[in-house]
Motif scaffolding. Structure first.
Motif, PDB file in Angstrom:
ATOM      1  N   ASN A 181      -5.298  -3.224   5.042  1.00  0.00           N
ATOM      2  CA  ASN A 181      -5.293  -4.587   4.527  1.00  0.00           C
ATOM      3  C   ASN A 181      -4.064  -4.888   3.669  1.00  0.00           C
ATOM      4  OD1 ASN A 181      -6.497  -7.108   4.564  1.00  0.00           O
ATOM      5  ND2 ASN A 181      -7.548  -6.770   2.620  1.00  0.00           N
ATOM      6  N   ASP A 182      -2.897  -4.457   4.128  1.00  0.00           N
ATOM      7  CA  ASP A 182      -1.640  -4.730   3.437  1.00  0.00           C
ATOM      8  C   ASP A 182      -0.978  -5.919   4.138  1.00  0.00           C
ATOM      9  OD1 ASP A 182       0.929  -4.837   2.401  1.00  0.00           O
ATOM     10  OD2 ASP A 182       1.205  -2.670   2.378  1.00  0.00           O
ATOM     11  N   GLU A 188       2.512  -6.389   6.479  1.00  0.00           N
ATOM     12  CA  GLU A 188       2.314  -6.847   7.850  1.00  0.00           C
ATOM     13  C   GLU A 188       3.140  -8.103   8.116  1.00  0.00           C
ATOM     14  OE1 GLU A 188      -1.035  -8.411  11.020  1.00  0.00           O
ATOM     15  OE2 GLU A 188      -1.729  -7.594   9.108  1.00  0.00           O
ATOM     16  N   ASN A 189       3.119  -9.029   7.179  1.00  0.00           N
ATOM     17  CA  ASN A 189       3.912 -10.241   7.327  1.00  0.00           C
ATOM     18  C   ASN A 189       5.397  -9.902   7.436  1.00  0.00           C
ATOM     19  OD1 ASN A 189       4.256 -13.176   7.318  1.00  0.00           O
ATOM     20  ND2 ASN A 189       5.195 -12.820   5.321  1.00  0.00           N
ATOM     21  N   PHE A 190       5.874  -9.024   6.585  1.00  0.00           N
ATOM     22  CA  PHE A 190       7.272  -8.579   6.621  1.00  0.00           C
ATOM     23  C   PHE A 190       7.625  -7.978   7.980  1.00  0.00           C
ATOM     24  CE2 PHE A 190      10.015  -4.783   6.065  1.00  0.00           C
ATOM     25  CZ  PHE A 190      11.207  -5.419   5.754  1.00  0.00           C
ATOM     26  N   LEU A 191       6.742  -7.169   8.521  1.00  0.00           N
ATOM     27  CA  LEU A 191       7.021  -6.446   9.764  1.00  0.00           C
ATOM     28  C   LEU A 191       7.008  -7.332  11.006  1.00  0.00           C
ATOM     29  CD1 LEU A 191       5.062  -3.170   8.989  1.00  0.00           C
ATOM     30  CD2 LEU A 191       7.545  -3.377   9.317  1.00  0.00           C
ATOM     31  N   HIS A 234       0.845  -1.194   0.000  1.00  0.00           N
ATOM     32  CA  HIS A 234       0.000   0.000   0.000  1.00  0.00           C
ATOM     33  C   HIS A 234       0.880   1.244   0.000  1.00  0.00           C
ATOM     34  CE1 HIS A 234      -2.972   2.922   1.419  1.00  0.00           C
ATOM     35  NE2 HIS A 234      -3.898   2.064   1.020  1.00  0.00           N
ATOM     36  N   VAL A 235       0.505   2.240  -0.781  1.00  0.00           N
ATOM     37  CA  VAL A 235       1.327   3.444  -0.927  1.00  0.00           C
ATOM     38  C   VAL A 235       1.542   4.161   0.413  1.00  0.00           C
ATOM     39  CG1 VAL A 235      -0.585   4.980  -1.575  1.00  0.00           C
ATOM     40  CG2 VAL A 235       1.737   5.467  -2.373  1.00  0.00           C
ATOM     41  N   LEU A 262       3.138   0.838  12.564  1.00  0.00           N
ATOM     42  CA  LEU A 262       3.163   0.386  11.171  1.00  0.00           C
ATOM     43  C   LEU A 262       2.310  -0.871  10.982  1.00  0.00           C
ATOM     44  CD1 LEU A 262       6.828   0.924   9.985  1.00  0.00           C
ATOM     45  CD2 LEU A 262       4.824   1.237   8.568  1.00  0.00           C
ATOM     46  N   VAL A 263       2.442  -1.823  11.886  1.00  0.00           N
ATOM     47  CA  VAL A 263       1.650  -3.051  11.803  1.00  0.00           C
ATOM     48  C   VAL A 263       0.162  -2.724  11.888  1.00  0.00           C
ATOM     49  CG1 VAL A 263       1.087  -5.227  12.975  1.00  0.00           C
ATOM     50  CG2 VAL A 263       3.480  -4.569  12.650  1.00  0.00           C
TER      51      VAL A 263
END
Length: 175
Positions: free
Chosen positions: A121-122, A126-129, A12-13, A113-114
């Motif tokens: 809904n990114d 979220e998984n990366f973080l 997401h931007v 950020l999470v």
């Protein structure tokens, strides 16, 4: 063209923009840890100097991890600018207290950020973080352990020397 590229992002931007801000925070943290390491080196506290040199390297690695994630997902990561960092400290304990405050601030930023990822809904970001959520928990625990040594060993004379010698062990122990 710029708007078309931003529409093809895998993230997401708004999250990309926040991740770029996180890159700056990680760079600032790395610079701050370098200043702490230098102060420790100057004051013959070699265990703590090594601890903070390693922390500076880790923070730069965190910055690069986010930087590459943005670029790998179609975004544009920006090279960060850092602000002036504190170079003078009154004591080793003050340095560790400053480091803990810094880590808590980074943790709060990652958590925000999470939460934003969930709101927009990114799931990719979220998984990366999640790795950073776990990493921050470990970072805070490690510095809290170091601060506990000040209560156990004291901050004067031989106590300070013993404390400085024990600091590297904190990094080696699993949390």
């Amino acid at each position: 063209m710029k708007d078309l590229v931003r529409q093809k992002l895998s993230i997401h931007v708004d999250i990309m923009d926040l991740l770029n801000k996180q890159i700056q925070k990680e760079a600032q943290s790395s610079a701050s840890y370098l200043a702490m390491a230098s102060w420790c080196d100057h004051n013959a506290l070699t265990g703590s100097a090594e601890f903070f040199y390693e922390q500076a390297t880790e923070e730069r690695e965190h910055m690069m991890k986010i930087f590459r994630f943005i670029n790998d997902n179609g975004g544009t990561a920006f090279s960060p600018q850092t602000k002036e960092v504190q170079h003078d400290f009154g004591s080793l304990e003050e340095i560790y207290e400053t480091a803990l405050d810094q880590e808590i601030e980074i943790t709060e930023s990652i958590h925000n950020l999470v939460q934003k990822c969930r709101k927009v809904n990114d799931l990719t970001s979220e998984n990366f973080l999640q790795w950073f959520v776990n990493e921050q928990m470990e970072e805070e625990q490690m510095i809290r352990r170091a601060l506990e040594l000040f209560d156990l060993l004291g901050t004067d004379g031989i106590g300070l020397k013993l404390l400085d010698e024990r600091i590297p062990e904190i990094r080696k122990k699993p949390l």
